[in-house]
Design a protein around this motif. Structure first.
Motif, PDB file in Angstrom:
ATOM      1  N   MET A 114     -11.546  30.647  18.464  1.00  0.00           N
ATOM      2  CA  MET A 114     -11.173  30.414  17.037  1.00  0.00           C
ATOM      3  C   MET A 114      -9.901  30.854  16.610  1.00  0.00           C
ATOM      4  N   VAL A 115      -8.805  30.128  16.054  1.00  0.00           N
ATOM      5  CA  VAL A 115      -7.542  30.568  15.805  1.00  0.00           C
ATOM      6  C   VAL A 115      -7.567  31.265  14.708  1.00  0.00           C
ATOM      7  N   ARG A 116      -6.668  32.451  14.838  1.00  0.00           N
ATOM      8  CA  ARG A 116      -6.689  33.368  13.705  1.00  0.00           C
ATOM      9  C   ARG A 116      -5.130  33.316  12.989  1.00  0.00           C
ATOM     10  N   VAL A 117      -5.231  33.538  11.757  1.00  0.00           N
ATOM     11  CA  VAL A 117      -3.743  33.596  11.111  1.00  0.00           C
ATOM     12  C   VAL A 117      -2.811  34.468  11.761  1.00  0.00           C
ATOM     13  N   GLY A 118      -2.995  35.343  12.309  1.00  0.00           N
ATOM     14  CA  GLY A 118      -1.914  36.163  13.047  1.00  0.00           C
ATOM     15  C   GLY A 118      -1.476  35.572  14.258  1.00  0.00           C
ATOM     16  N   GLN A 119      -2.141  34.545  14.841  1.00  0.00           N
ATOM     17  CA  GLN A 119      -1.422  33.894  15.565  1.00  0.00           C
ATOM     18  C   GLN A 119      -0.551  32.659  15.450  1.00  0.00           C
ATOM     19  N   LEU A 120      -0.536  32.363  14.275  1.00  0.00           N
ATOM     20  CA  LEU A 120       0.348  31.136  13.860  1.00  0.00           C
ATOM     21  C   LEU A 120       1.561  31.658  12.797  1.00  0.00           C
ATOM     22  N   MET A 121       1.262  32.980  12.326  1.00  0.00           N
ATOM     23  CA  MET A 121       2.249  33.362  11.406  1.00  0.00           C
ATOM     24  C   MET A 121       3.632  33.556  11.873  1.00  0.00           C
ATOM     25  N   THR A 122       4.655  33.499  10.972  1.00  0.00           N
ATOM     26  CA  THR A 122       6.131  33.993  11.074  1.00  0.00           C
ATOM     27  C   THR A 122       5.951  35.348  10.951  1.00  0.00           C
ATOM     28  N   ALA A 123       6.247  36.027  11.950  1.00  0.00           N
ATOM     29  CA  ALA A 123       6.594  37.694  11.847  1.00  0.00           C
ATOM     30  C   ALA A 123       7.824  38.089  10.897  1.00  0.00           C
ATOM     31  N   GLU A 124       7.707  38.996  10.190  1.00  0.00           N
ATOM     32  CA  GLU A 124       8.980  39.708   9.644  1.00  0.00           C
ATOM     33  C   GLU A 124       9.631  38.578   8.562  1.00  0.00           C
TER      34      GLU A 124
END
Length: 127
Positions: A1-11
């Motif tokens: 399962m793909v999690r939000v943190g894997q696709l987010m733009t950091a900073e």
């Protein structure tokens, strides 16, 4: 399962309260992003998106340099924990009629995820 943190733009990119809409738009263009968070001192108080600029600022028929980001920002910022599945992020976006969510870790904003990000799965095998 793909999690939000894997696709987010950091900073996530921020602008100060009082920044003009035109300056915020220039930041978005330069960084090739569709939103900026609005900061007042050390606190994030809202978000300005490209649709906000079009729907709330341009229609005022005032110079964009004379409109401050806090006049058109959406507040409060809607967030989702980085460990949540992307399907939950999509549901939250739909419920709140937004295309951007702040991504949180232990209650602190650590990134942003947009509807566009949800279209780019980590790998095709994840679907």
């Amino acid at each position: 399962m793909v999690r939000v943190g894997q696709l987010m733009t950091a900073e996530p990119v921020t602008v100060d309260r009082g920044t003009s809409v035109i300056e915020a738009a220039k930041v978005m263009r330069h960084r090739r992003i569709g939103s900026v968070l609005v900061r007042s001192r050390d606190q994030l108080i809202g978000i300005v998106t490209e649709p906000d600029i079009i729907r709330k600022a341009i229609v005022e028929e005032r110079p964009l340099a004379a409109i401050a980001v806090e006049d058109i920002m959406s507040s409060p910022i809607i967030g989702i924990d980085e460990r949540r599945p992307i399907t939950e992020a999509a549901d939250l976006m739909q419920q709140n009629q937004t295309r951007h969510l702040a991504v949180t870790q232990s209650g602190k904003i650590v990134g942003m995820v947009s509807v566009r990000d949800l279209l780019h799965p980590v790998s095709i095998d994840e679907f």
